[in-house]
Design a protein around this motif. Structure first.
Motif, mmCIF file in Angstrom:
data_model
loop_
_atom_site.group_PDB
_atom_site.id
_atom_site.type_symbol
_atom_site.label_atom_id
_atom_site.label_comp_id
_atom_site.label_asym_id
_atom_site.label_seq_id
_atom_site.Cartn_x
_atom_site.Cartn_y
_atom_site.Cartn_z
ATOM 1 N N ARG A 137 1.808 1.681 -3.783
ATOM 2 C CA ARG A 137 0.806 1.317 -4.785
ATOM 3 C C ARG A 137 0.444 2.478 -5.708
ATOM 4 O O ARG A 137 0.481 2.362 -6.919
ATOM 5 C CB ARG A 137 -0.437 0.792 -4.038
ATOM 6 N N ASN A 138 0.059 3.615 -5.148
ATOM 7 C CA ASN A 138 -0.345 4.756 -5.972
ATOM 8 C C ASN A 138 0.766 5.232 -6.901
ATOM 9 O O ASN A 138 0.531 5.465 -8.091
ATOM 10 C CB ASN A 138 -0.803 5.931 -5.099
ATOM 11 N N LEU A 139 1.954 5.388 -6.358
ATOM 12 C CA LEU A 139 3.070 5.888 -7.163
ATOM 13 C C LEU A 139 3.439 4.929 -8.286
ATOM 14 O O LEU A 139 3.705 5.358 -9.418
ATOM 15 C CB LEU A 139 4.295 6.158 -6.280
ATOM 16 N N ILE A 178 -6.645 0.093 -3.191
ATOM 17 C CA ILE A 178 -5.947 1.127 -3.967
ATOM 18 C C ILE A 178 -5.890 0.732 -5.439
ATOM 19 O O ILE A 178 -6.172 1.542 -6.322
ATOM 20 C CB ILE A 178 -4.539 1.385 -3.404
ATOM 21 N N GLU A 227 0.801 -1.218 0.000
ATOM 22 C CA GLU A 227 0.000 0.000 0.000
ATOM 23 C C GLU A 227 0.837 1.274 0.000
ATOM 24 O O GLU A 227 0.433 2.277 -0.573
ATOM 25 C CB GLU A 227 -0.980 0.010 1.177
ATOM 26 N N CYS A 256 0.601 4.940 -15.683
ATOM 27 C CA CYS A 256 -0.398 5.794 -16.331
ATOM 28 C C CYS A 256 0.238 7.011 -16.998
ATOM 29 O O CYS A 256 -0.308 7.544 -17.974
ATOM 30 C CB CYS A 256 -1.445 6.251 -15.314
ATOM 31 N N SER A 272 -9.051 1.315 -7.219
ATOM 32 C CA SER A 272 -9.512 2.705 -7.262
ATOM 33 C C SER A 272 -9.157 3.403 -8.574
ATOM 34 O O SER A 272 -9.713 4.457 -8.881
ATOM 35 C CB SER A 272 -8.942 3.496 -6.083
ATOM 36 N N PHE A 273 -8.264 2.839 -9.350
ATOM 37 C CA PHE A 273 -7.871 3.456 -10.622
ATOM 38 C C PHE A 273 -8.909 3.131 -11.688
ATOM 39 O O PHE A 273 -9.230 1.963 -11.902
ATOM 40 C CB PHE A 273 -6.478 2.986 -11.052
ATOM 41 N N SER A 313 -3.805 -2.535 -0.219
ATOM 42 C CA SER A 313 -3.249 -2.573 -1.581
ATOM 43 C C SER A 313 -4.306 -2.864 -2.643
ATOM 44 O O SER A 313 -4.335 -2.221 -3.695
ATOM 45 C CB SER A 313 -2.146 -3.632 -1.684
ATOM 46 N N ILE A 359 1.498 2.660 -9.809
ATOM 47 C CA ILE A 359 0.443 2.653 -10.832
ATOM 48 C C ILE A 359 0.452 3.961 -11.603
ATOM 49 O O ILE A 359 0.354 3.975 -12.829
ATOM 50 C CB ILE A 359 -0.937 2.393 -10.198
ATOM 51 N N GLN A 360 0.575 5.069 -10.901
ATOM 52 C CA GLN A 360 0.579 6.370 -11.580
ATOM 53 C C GLN A 360 1.754 6.489 -12.540
ATOM 54 O O GLN A 360 1.628 7.092 -13.607
ATOM 55 C CB GLN A 360 0.602 7.506 -10.551
#
Length: 127
Positions: free
Chosen positions: A21-23, A52, A18, A29, A55-56, A49, A25-26
């Protein structure tokens, strides 16, 4: 005729990631090359995780979870079976992908063709 815009499968298996995770995936993208699919494969995470990952909202992102912990090797083999791309890239759950990584690699592979084999995992059962 060579395909100059082939689909690239990017696979990220993860377990309790977690924090990154955001970084991670971003960073996919934000690629300058946009013909990719991202496979996010949960290995039974007990943190947020999976929430998250789900959530995309991008139709190029597919999330898989069977809520069990089978290990990295199993998840990597699973990602190869799920891949739809002509090319395959993987990254760890805590990696950040440079924004032009896929563009540079695809350009090189398209401009420098070699004989290669599409690999697909084949499961064998022990007797």
């Amino acid at each position: 005729m060579k395909n100059i815009n082939p689909l690239v499968t990017i696979a990220i298996p993860f377990y309790n990631a977690e924090k990154f995770r955001n970084l991670a995936i971003q960073s996919v993208c934000n690629q300058t090359y946009d013909n990719w699919e991202l496979l996010l494969i949960d290995d039974g995470s007990t943190d947020s995780s999976l929430i998250i990952a789900n959530s995309f909202k991008d139709n190029r992102i597919r999330v898989f979870s069977d809520h069990s912990n089978k290990g990295l090797v199993y998840r990597l083999n699973q990602s190869v079976r799920l891949a739809k791309g002509e090319f395959y890239a993987r990254m760890d759950a805590d990696d950040i992908m440079h924004c032009s990584r896929i563009e540079v690699q695809v350009k090189y592979l398209v401009d420098n063709p070699v004989s290669y084999t599409h690999l697909r995992a084949h499961e064998t059962k022990a007797n």
